[in-house]
Design a protein around this motif. Structure first.
Motif, PDB file in Angstrom:
ATOM      1  N   SER A 176      12.731 -49.318  66.272  1.00  0.00           N
ATOM      2  CA  SER A 176      11.477 -48.724  67.166  1.00  0.00           C
ATOM      3  C   SER A 176      11.454 -49.531  68.398  1.00  0.00           C
ATOM      4  CB  SER A 176      10.388 -48.764  66.217  1.00  0.00           C
ATOM      5  OG  SER A 176       9.523 -48.367  66.899  1.00  0.00           O
ATOM      6  N   LYS A 177      10.764 -48.708  69.688  1.00  0.00           N
ATOM      7  CA  LYS A 177      10.315 -49.423  70.628  1.00  0.00           C
ATOM      8  C   LYS A 177       8.843 -49.864  70.389  1.00  0.00           C
ATOM      9  CE  LYS A 177      13.933 -47.396  73.636  1.00  0.00           C
ATOM     10  NZ  LYS A 177      14.221 -46.809  74.883  1.00  0.00           N
ATOM     11  N   ILE A 178       8.312 -49.355  69.382  1.00  0.00           N
ATOM     12  CA  ILE A 178       6.725 -49.720  69.072  1.00  0.00           C
ATOM     13  C   ILE A 178       6.667 -50.769  68.360  1.00  0.00           C
ATOM     14  CG2 ILE A 178       4.858 -48.753  67.969  1.00  0.00           C
ATOM     15  CD1 ILE A 178       5.794 -45.842  68.746  1.00  0.00           C
TER      16      ILE A 178
ATOM     17  N   THR B 254      15.336 -44.804  61.907  1.00  0.00           N
ATOM     18  CA  THR B 254      15.121 -44.750  63.355  1.00  0.00           C
ATOM     19  C   THR B 254      14.134 -43.782  63.630  1.00  0.00           C
ATOM     20  OG1 THR B 254      17.513 -44.716  63.793  1.00  0.00           O
ATOM     21  CG2 THR B 254      16.302 -43.760  65.306  1.00  0.00           C
ATOM     22  N   HIS B 255      12.945 -44.708  64.285  1.00  0.00           N
ATOM     23  CA  HIS B 255      11.773 -44.062  64.943  1.00  0.00           C
ATOM     24  C   HIS B 255      11.881 -43.228  66.053  1.00  0.00           C
ATOM     25  CE1 HIS B 255       7.425 -44.150  66.689  1.00  0.00           C
ATOM     26  NE2 HIS B 255       7.078 -44.156  65.046  1.00  0.00           N
ATOM     27  N   ARG B 256      11.291 -42.046  66.258  1.00  0.00           N
ATOM     28  CA  ARG B 256      11.233 -41.347  67.395  1.00  0.00           C
ATOM     29  C   ARG B 256      11.244 -42.125  68.702  1.00  0.00           C
ATOM     30  NH1 ARG B 256       6.592 -36.972  66.707  1.00  0.00           N
ATOM     31  NH2 ARG B 256       7.658 -36.052  68.403  1.00  0.00           N
ATOM     32  N   SER B 257      10.525 -42.923  68.669  1.00  0.00           N
ATOM     33  CA  SER B 257      10.306 -43.926  69.947  1.00  0.00           C
ATOM     34  C   SER B 257      11.435 -44.474  70.710  1.00  0.00           C
ATOM     35  CB  SER B 257       9.580 -45.051  69.730  1.00  0.00           C
ATOM     36  OG  SER B 257      10.060 -46.075  68.627  1.00  0.00           O
ATOM     37  N   MET B 258      12.571 -44.300  69.799  1.00  0.00           N
ATOM     38  CA  MET B 258      13.892 -44.713  70.169  1.00  0.00           C
ATOM     39  C   MET B 258      14.549 -43.684  71.115  1.00  0.00           C
ATOM     40  SD  MET B 258      14.463 -47.692  69.184  1.00  0.00           S
ATOM     41  CE  MET B 258      16.611 -48.022  69.312  1.00  0.00           C
ATOM     42  N   ASN B 259      14.061 -42.404  71.153  1.00  0.00           N
ATOM     43  CA  ASN B 259      14.379 -41.246  72.005  1.00  0.00           C
ATOM     44  C   ASN B 259      15.835 -40.993  71.995  1.00  0.00           C
ATOM     45  OD1 ASN B 259      13.744 -39.228  73.513  1.00  0.00           O
ATOM     46  ND2 ASN B 259      14.082 -40.349  75.509  1.00  0.00           N
TER      47      ASN B 259
ATOM     48  N   ASN C 147      16.145 -38.852  64.425  1.00  0.00           N
ATOM     49  CA  ASN C 147      15.137 -39.779  63.993  1.00  0.00           C
ATOM     50  C   ASN C 147      14.886 -39.490  62.431  1.00  0.00           C
ATOM     51  OD1 ASN C 147      12.772 -37.934  63.801  1.00  0.00           O
ATOM     52  ND2 ASN C 147      13.188 -38.114  66.127  1.00  0.00           N
TER      53      ASN C 147
ATOM     54  N   HIS D  92       1.468 -51.380  65.524  1.00  0.00           N
ATOM     55  CA  HIS D  92       0.871 -50.241  66.133  1.00  0.00           C
ATOM     56  C   HIS D  92       1.098 -49.085  65.153  1.00  0.00           C
ATOM     57  CE1 HIS D  92       0.529 -51.898  70.358  1.00  0.00           C
ATOM     58  NE2 HIS D  92      -0.162 -52.703  69.720  1.00  0.00           N
ATOM     59  N   PHE D  93       1.719 -49.130  64.177  1.00  0.00           N
ATOM     60  CA  PHE D  93       2.108 -47.982  63.399  1.00  0.00           C
ATOM     61  C   PHE D  93       0.987 -47.718  62.533  1.00  0.00           C
ATOM     62  CE2 PHE D  93       6.880 -49.392  63.293  1.00  0.00           C
ATOM     63  CZ  PHE D  93       7.285 -48.469  64.281  1.00  0.00           C
TER      64      PHE D  93
END
Length: 246
Positions: free
Chosen positions: A116-118, A41-46, A56, A122-123
C-alpha cells in the motif's frame, strides 16, 4: 500485463519472507501466487490490468465473503437440525460479523503483508476483516472449494464456533436496542456531537434517550463507536427485558 506482473511480484524481491509467511498462515503451499498478491494489494497502489480493471483485494473480498457464508451455512445446517431459517441466519451473522472477522485478520497479522501507499496507521479497523475475506477468496481461486472449506474450519469454525456461546452473543447493541424499542413501542434518539476536548484525535459524544429520558452516555473516536458504546450501556440498564431478543 508484464508491468502488472512485475509490480505484483516485487514483494518477493524486497521481502523474501512473504511466501513463507503465507504458507504458515494457509497451512499449505500456494500454487498460483498471483491470487495472493492481489489479495494483499491495496487500492492505493492504483494497479490496473491490460483491460483497465483495478487490481486490488476488493473483488476477492466479495468472493471470500460468499465462501465464508457458504461453508458456515452448511456447517450450521448440519450441526443444528432443529434450527429454523431465522435462527440459522442469526447464528451465521454472529460468526461472520465484522468484529469477528477483524479479530481473525489481526490474529493472523495479515496487515503486515499488505502492499500500500498508505501508512498502516491510517487504515480503518475493518481492513483486518477485509483482508481475511480476500485471503479466503484467493484460496478458492487457487486451490478450490475443498481447500477453502478446510481453511475456514481450521481458522474459524473449529476454534471459535461454539453454538451455546454464540446464542448469547450480541453482534450489535444498537440494533438490539432499536429492535427492542420498536417492539415495546418506545421512542429513542441518539444525540451525537463533536467533543474533541484535549485529545489529539477527534472524538464524539452521544446521549441516548429512550422515551425522552437520557439512559446512557458515551464517548469514542467515531459516531458509530460512540452510539454502539451507549447502546451497550443501555442494554445493561434494561438487560432482563432485552435479553429475550438475543
Amino acid at each position: 500485463m508484464k508491468n502488472i506482473r512485475n509490480i505484483l511480484n516485487s514483494r518477493f524481491k524486497g521481502n523474501g519472507n512473504f511466501f513463507m509467511q503465507l504458507t504458515k498462515i494457509l497451512g499449505f503451499k500456494p500454487k498460483t501466487l498471483k491470487f495472493y498478491n492481489t489479495a494483499f494489494t491495496h487500492r492505493s497502489m492504483n494497479i490496473k490490468d491490460g483491460k483497465g480493471n483495478a487490481v486490488n483485494y476488493e473483488r476477492l473480498e466479495f468472493l471470500g465473503d460468499a465462501m465464508l457464508s457458504s461453508v458456515i451455512a452448511s456447517h450450521l445446517y448440519l450441526e443444528v437440525p432443529s434450527g429454523d431459517e431465522g435462527y440459522l441466519t442469526k447464528m451465521r451473522s454472529k460468526i461472520v460479523s465484522r468484529e469477528h472477522l477483524n479479530e481473525l485478520g489481526r490474529e493472523l497479522h495479515l496487515i503486515d503483508l499488505v502492499e500500500s501507499k498508505i501508512p498502516p496507521g491510517h487504515f480503518g479497523d475493518n481492513i483486518h476483516g477485509n483482508l481475511f475475506e480476500a485471503l479466503v477468496g484467493a484460496i478458492f481461486l487457487d486451490k478450490g472449494y475443498k481447500y477453502c472449506e478446510k481453511f475456514i474450519y481450521k481458522r474459524v469454525i473449529t476454534p471459535y464456533v461454539d453454538i451455546q456461546k454464540l446464542e448469547g452473543k450480541v453482534i450489535s447493541y444498537k440494533s438490539l436496542l432499536i429492535e427492542w424499542c420498536q417492539k415495546e413501542k418506545k421512542t429513542f434518539t441518539y444525540n451525537v456531537y463533536e467533543d474533541t476536548g484535549n485529545d489529539d484525535v477527534r472524538h464524539f459524544s452521544v446521549k441516548l434517550s429512550i422515551s425522552d429520558k437520557v439512559i446512557a452516555k458515551a464517548r469514542a473516536t467515531s459516531k458509530k463507536k460512540a452510539e454502539e458504546k451507549a447502546s451497550k450501556r443501555a442494554f445493561f440498564a434494561f438487560q432482563n427485558r432485552m435479553s429475550k431478543m438475543i
